[in-house]
Design a protein around this motif. Structure first.
Motif, short mmCIF file in Angstrom:
data_model
loop_
_atom_site.label_atom_id
_atom_site.label_comp_id
_atom_site.label_asym_id
_atom_site.label_seq_id
_atom_site.Cartn_x
_atom_site.Cartn_y
_atom_site.Cartn_z
N ALA A 1 0.81 -1.22 0.00
CA ALA A 1 0.00 0.00 0.00
C ALA A 1 0.85 1.27 0.00
O ALA A 1 0.59 2.20 -0.77
CB ALA A 1 -0.95 -0.01 1.19
N LEU A 2 1.87 1.30 0.85
CA LEU A 2 2.69 2.52 0.96
C LEU A 2 3.45 2.80 -0.35
O LEU A 2 3.38 3.93 -0.87
CB LEU A 2 3.66 2.38 2.15
CG LEU A 2 4.29 3.67 2.66
CD1 LEU A 2 3.25 4.63 3.19
CD2 LEU A 2 5.31 3.37 3.78
N PRO A 3 4.14 1.81 -0.92
CA PRO A 3 4.78 2.06 -2.22
C PRO A 3 3.78 2.43 -3.32
O PRO A 3 4.08 3.25 -4.19
CB PRO A 3 5.48 0.74 -2.55
CG PRO A 3 5.66 0.06 -1.26
CD PRO A 3 4.52 0.49 -0.39
N ALA A 4 2.58 1.82 -3.27
CA ALA A 4 1.57 2.12 -4.29
C ALA A 4 1.15 3.59 -4.21
O ALA A 4 1.06 4.29 -5.23
CB ALA A 4 0.35 1.21 -4.13
N VAL A 5 0.90 4.06 -3.01
CA VAL A 5 0.51 5.47 -2.83
C VAL A 5 1.67 6.38 -3.22
O VAL A 5 1.47 7.43 -3.85
CB VAL A 5 0.04 5.74 -1.37
CG1 VAL A 5 -0.28 7.21 -1.18
CG2 VAL A 5 -1.19 4.91 -1.04
N ALA A 6 2.90 5.97 -2.88
CA ALA A 6 4.08 6.77 -3.24
C ALA A 6 4.22 6.87 -4.76
O ALA A 6 4.57 7.93 -5.29
CB ALA A 6 5.34 6.16 -2.63
N ALA A 7 3.91 5.77 -5.44
CA ALA A 7 3.99 5.78 -6.92
C ALA A 7 2.98 6.76 -7.50
O ALA A 7 3.28 7.50 -8.44
CB ALA A 7 3.74 4.37 -7.45
#
Lengths: 311, 383
Positions: free
Chosen positions: A175-181
């Motif tokens: 979730a965190l990397p997805a939102v960062a992307a």
């Protein structure tokens, strides 16, 4: 016998203490600055002062009473695991935004700067995400990243990569990397445009001279492009870092801090504390801690990049 | 100032009708459900509160009541107005002395909607039919599993799901005592309620093995159901009106109440929450006119407009008894009689904790003991 030079006294001009400019010139400058200073005072300095005051009070946001509670709000925030988890999460956004976001923006600018045809097209396309509203971006990626019927998972299945399909916003590790992307996609246009403008300011003679000396592409980038871009890099990296650390809308719309608290960020924690939990005092204490950290970080980064610009 | 998207059309229609009948102009401001509370807070801070505004969960509204932004309607209701509402709704709207939200005793809201919670089921996807719907939660999970169908609940609604399930073991008084902090969250009843969620997860019937989050988590869950992507969802009765707006052609679904858990000592009861209603600002420019408008709005004729246009359950006892409730609402309507009646609810800290902890539980990041300990910590923090 040598003649001594004759010193003729010149009439003294009234000078201001700083800069050695005439007082009238300084006054004109201050007059031009006055509206901006007034606006910053009213809309930035005063609210920040009020937030500091409020952080020592208890207020539900509605009642007229705001009793003084001393450091109770700071003690509450200090022992709030959600707020400190959010601070850890935002560091991730900061690092990703600062390094990866800027690297992508710079790469795109370098690529577009090299091409001769279609420059306008790419400039428009790359900047396009930046003109969208954060809510639109959030909703758009909600559809793209939805686990069941999301566009991304569907595309992966179509191309025979179904095993790579994920619950992009529901899995703690992803979730965190997805939102960062999503954040990087949304913000790269700004850095891209500034880097492109900076690249177009680099004198061509420097590259020509380097080519005559047999410098390869990497050497030209390392010793010409990168140093010449220093002022632009300073401002882009600072603004990107601050934007990453102040991320709010994207997270709120996509995950609202979940799953669990895996994507919680300080701005959202502050928002929830004030508008959901009706605890404006502790929300103000969070703001002061977070705002103070941002100011320190900005000063530190400007000092580092300033030194690089002067080198 | 209106909070409800589902009832905006009905409210606008009624406001126009009221203007025609009385000459009093009513302006409806609908900032949207997500922005409603922050905007209402901003209006209070700038001393520009609307004359009438939507009531929301008691926890969220309490600061406005405490600050004097709500007219105490007790004497008006005692004067005959209470006939328009079911006793349960009146009870739910009342703040008793010593309530856990520190609101002065009184009634500050009136409601034209009765809201209950339950499950929405799509027979085509689940092979579950209204005539032989599963008797217990275990049967329901089994039926979903057999049909390879999925169940979904928004993270933001997980507190109500747990609240409803816990009523299989806990009486209303015991639940209320937990909300007030007089009884522990780490008791057997709450543990068993979370266990049902774990059982669903273990059976593989929870959609995407997670509880969806995000600002629009419940609208997204509802969309997935009404576009026939998910077989069953947990929702509140106003979800049916959302369905009417989302996919008017999709009518082949039904609602059932909170599931019975095998071996539990009590009959499950829906969480008691008053539905949509209104608060009157006594410090506004037109308190008398506002009161007259709200009184008119809650008359049976107007309530029936809300019920028909918005497809909601009215709060008027006669309308509830005589109205032909559509299949989609029948399960919710069945829960009205037995719904839990208490004037307390979760504190915001506890609600936030349950939302996050239920997600963690389903993801396998925490066990029930840890979840309950964190919820208890949230309760202690908000004491």
């Amino acid at each position: 016998m040598t003649s001594q030079p004759v010193l003729v006294p010149t009439p003294r001009l009234k000078r201001a203490r700083s800069g050695g400019r005439p007082l009238r010139q300084n006054l004109v400058g201050w007059l031009f600055l006055a509206p901006a200073i007034a606006l910053i005072g009213v809309f930035t300095i005063t609210p920040f002062g009020q937030a500091i005051l409020l952080s020592f009070q208890s207020w539900d946001g509605v009642s007229p009473e705001t009793p003084w509670v001393g450091f109770a709000n700071y003690e509450f925030v200090g022992s709030d695991p959600i707020f400190w988890a959010s601070m850890r999460n935002v560091l991730f956004f900061g690092v990703v935004g600062f390094f990866l976001g800027n690297a992508i923006a710079l790469s795109m600018a370098l690529a577009v700067n090299r091409i001769t045809k279609g420059k306008t097209f790419f400039r428009t396309v790359f900047y396009l995400p930046g003109v969208l509203s954060v809510v639109v971006v959030g909703l758009l990626f909600s559809f793209i990243l939805a686990p069941g019927s999301g566009v991304l998972n569907r595309l992966l299945e179509i191309f025979g990569l179904g095993s790579l399909a994920q619950n992009w916003l529901g899995e703690p590790a992803i979730a965190l990397p997805a939102v960062a992307a999503v954040f990087i996609w949304f913000h790269w246009g700004f850095g891209f445009l500034l880097f492109l403008a900076g690249l177009q300011d680099v004198p061509q003679e420097l590259y020509e001279a380097a080519e005559l000396d047999g410098a390869n592409a990497w050497t030209r980038f390392r010793y010409i492009t990168w140093p010449q871009l220093a002022p632009v890099t300073s401002i882009v990296s600072l603004l990107t870092l601050l934007a990453a650390l102040q991320i709010f809308g994207t997270v709120q719309v996509l995950t609202n801090g979940g799953p669990g608290y895996h994507t919680m960020v300080p701005t959202l924690a502050i928002f929830n504390e004030a508008f959901v939990n009706y605890r404006y005092g502790s929300a103000a204490a969070m703001s002061v801690i977070f705002g103070g950290a941002l100011v320190l970080l900005s000063v530190l980064q400007l000092a580092i990049t300033g030194r690089r610009s002067r080198a | 100032m209106n909070q409800s998207r589902g009832q905006e059309a009905a409210l606008t229609q009624l406001a126009e009708q009221y203007t025609q009948e009385t000459g009093v102009t009513v302006s409806i401001d609908s900032p949207g459900h997500a922005d409603y509370l922050p905007k209402l807070q901003a209006r209070a801070q700038s001393n520009s509160m609307p004359d009438v505004y939507s009531s929301f969960a008691a926890t969220d509204m309490a600061p406005f009541y405490r600050a004097g932004w709500a007219m105490d309607l007790t004497s008006e209701l005692d004067g005959g107005w209470s006939d328009n509402f079911s006793p349960t709704i009146l009870e739910l709207s009342k703040f008793e002395d010593g309530n856990n939200l520190d609101v002065p005793a009184g009634t500050y809201t009136v409601h034209w909607e009765t809201q209950t919670y339950g499950l929405l089921v799509n027979p085509a996807l689940t092979d579950i039919n209204l005539d032989d719907s599963p008797a217990t939660a275990e049967d329901f999970i089994e039926a979903l599993s057999a049909a390879d169908a999925k169940f979904s609940v928004a993270a933001s609604l997980s507190p109500q799901l747990i609240w409803g399930l816990a009523s299989n073991w806990l009486s209303d008084d015991e639940i209320e005592a937990t909300f007030k902090g007089e009884s522990s969250w780490e008791s057997e009843g709450w543990r068993n309620a979370f266990q049902v969620l774990v059982d669903m997860k273990d059976a593989g019937v929870i959609a995407n093995d997670s509880l969806p989050g995000g600002q629009d988590d419940n609208p997204n869950v509802e969309s997935a159901f009404f576009t026939q992507a998910t077989g069953a969802i947990f929702d509140a009765s106003p979800g049916v009106s959302v369905g009417l707006r989302t996919n008017p052609e999709f009518e082949d679904y039904f609602s059932i109440g909170i599931p019975v858990v095998d071996g539990a000592p009590l009959d499950p009861r829906s969480p008691g929450v008053p539905g949509k209603g209104a608060v009157i600002n006594p410090k506004g420019d037109h308190p008398e006119e506002a009161l007259a408008f709200v009184k008119w709005l809650t008359e049976p004729e107007q309530q029936s407009v809300f019920a028909e246009v918005g497809r909601i359950l009215p709060s008027n006892p006669e309308l509830l008894a005589s109205g032909t409730v559509p299949t989609q609402l029948a399960g919710f309507a069945d829960g009205v009689e037995t719904m839990q009646t208490m004037s307390t609810t979760f504190t915001t800290d506890v609600k936030t904790a349950i939302v996050a902890e239920a997600q963690r539980l389903v993801l396998g990041e925490a066990d029930i003991d840890e979840v309950l300990a964190n919820i208890q910590a949230a309760q202690d923090r908000s004491a």
